[in-house]
Design an enzyme around this catalytic site. Structure first.
Site, PDB file in Angstrom:
ATOM      1  CB  SER A 190      40.781 -14.229  12.231  1.00  0.00           C
ATOM      2  OG  SER A 190      41.460 -13.539  13.257  1.00  0.00           O
ATOM      3  CD  GLU A 207      43.742 -19.851  13.448  1.00  0.00           C
ATOM      4  OE1 GLU A 207      44.859 -19.298  13.504  1.00  0.00           O
ATOM      5  OE2 GLU A 207      42.680 -19.211  13.510  1.00  0.00           O
ATOM      6  CG  HIS A 262      45.845 -15.700  11.576  1.00  0.00           C
ATOM      7  ND1 HIS A 262      45.133 -16.586  12.347  1.00  0.00           N
ATOM      8  CD2 HIS A 262      45.224 -14.503  11.709  1.00  0.00           C
ATOM      9  CE1 HIS A 262      44.109 -15.951  12.915  1.00  0.00           C
ATOM     10  NE2 HIS A 262      44.155 -14.680  12.534  1.00  0.00           N
TER      11      HIS A 262
END
Length: 348
Positions: A142, A248, A318
């Protein structure tokens, strides 16, 4: 963590592009990569909060339990529980914890508690020569994408896309973490078959879609698209020539995914790649009903014309389990089968 990053991406990129670092960046990119040493029982874990605030002591207790269960020894950063608004303390203090752990001979791996937002703010305060001369494992996902790519770019350090500390640490995640960081085994990746599909004639979940068939070799790099897009044009991203990029995201409308991939395109990054992998886009949906493109259309528009092997649907993002991937080392990807095979280990 929050599933909406947009309020965090309005900061000016200009403050990141420090002109004095251009020469050192060029020098770094021409140097061999540096691999950290693998972990063993009793290795020291430096717990850091380089991004969002982590001010609940029970969370730290849970993380310490997980670290000890892995056979490792936790050490808490001096500013681990600091708070400055939504950040885990002042920028300099968060960077100091990282610098101090790299200088500390007891520490073998730096493990962030969580992501959120904030890693980009600390990049100018990191001691990249210290980091280069004291290579250690740094892992996360992230918002940690910024830190991982910056360390690879500025210090030639192999970094690891993988779990933050306050994640599930279930069996599949632990196995991946241990294989990548405790051994010099060359790892491989392929989507796992979901148990719901065990009694079906066909696979429904965790399917891949080939955008452009073929195989490619290159150094694997990537992470969260929103975070990566926000530092393009700065001194903290590498020359992507010959790299295989994986991306992503989470909680983004399709038009925003389109905009960020367009950013990579007009910045000249996509044309340099040898391969492309798109992972999961969790909670990403069209905004505007029939007025929206689909994610498939967006990827085909931007990626198919490149003519490089590419696929989408990788179990990266995630989601659980959060697998561990070395970044900056050579891999071979197969867009027909949706596989990544490492040609070398990420540790020594």
């Amino acid at each position: 963590m929050s599933f909406n990053r947009r309020q965090f991406l309005s900061a000016s990129l200009g403050s990141l592009a420090i002109l004095s670092s251009i020469h050192s960046l060029a020098s770094a990119q021409n140097s061999p990569i540096i691999k950290p040493r693998k972990l063993k029982a009793g290795s020291g874990v430096g717990l850091i909060s380089p991004a969002g605030t982590t001010n609940i002591t029970e969370h730290i207790d849970i993380v310490e339990d997980a670290v000890k269960a892995l056979g490792l020894v936790p050490y808490l950063g001096s500013h681990l529980l600091d708070q400055y608004g939504y950040l885990a303390g002042k920028d300099q203090d968060r960077a100091d914890d990282i610098n101090q752990f790299f200088a500390d001979p007891r520490i073998d791996i730096l493990l962030p508690i969580r992501g959120g937002w904030g890693c980009a703010r600390i990049l100018p305060y990191l001691d990249y020569n210290l980091i280069k001369n004291n290579p250690k494992i740094v892992i996360g996902f992230s918002d940690l994408t910024t830190l991982l790519i910056a360390l690879y770019t500025k210090s030639n350090l192999v970094t690891f896309h993988g779990p933050n500390a306050f994640t599930s640490w279930r069996k599949a995640q632990v196995n991946s973490f241990q294989k990548a960081l405790f051994t010099e085994e060359r790892i491989s990746f392929k989507n796992q078959r979901d148990s719901d599909d065990d009694d079906r004639l066909m696979q429904v979940k965790n399917r891949i879609r080939t955008i452009t068939p073929g195989t490619a070799r290159g150094k694997l790099i990537g992470g969260n698209l929103s975070v990566l897009s926000a530092i393009i044009g700065s001194a903290y991203v590498p020359d992507f020539s010959g790299h295989i990029l994986f991306i992503e995201d989470v909680g983004e409308d399709i038009y925003r995914i389109d905009r960020m991939i367009t950013h990579l395109k007009v910045a000249g990054i996509l044309n340099k790649l040898s391969g492309f992998i798109f992972g999961e886009c969790t909670n990403c949906s069209p905004n505007g009903g029939y007025g929206s493109l689909t994610l498939e259309q967006v990827l085909d528009d931007h990626i198919k014309p490149l003519g490089i092997p590419a696929w989408t649907g990788a179990q990266i993002g995630h989601i659980e389990p959060i697998l561990t991937f070395p970044m900056g080392v050579e891999v071979e990807m197969n867009a027909n089968t949706g596989t990544i095979n490492y040609l070398e280990s990420g540790v020594i």
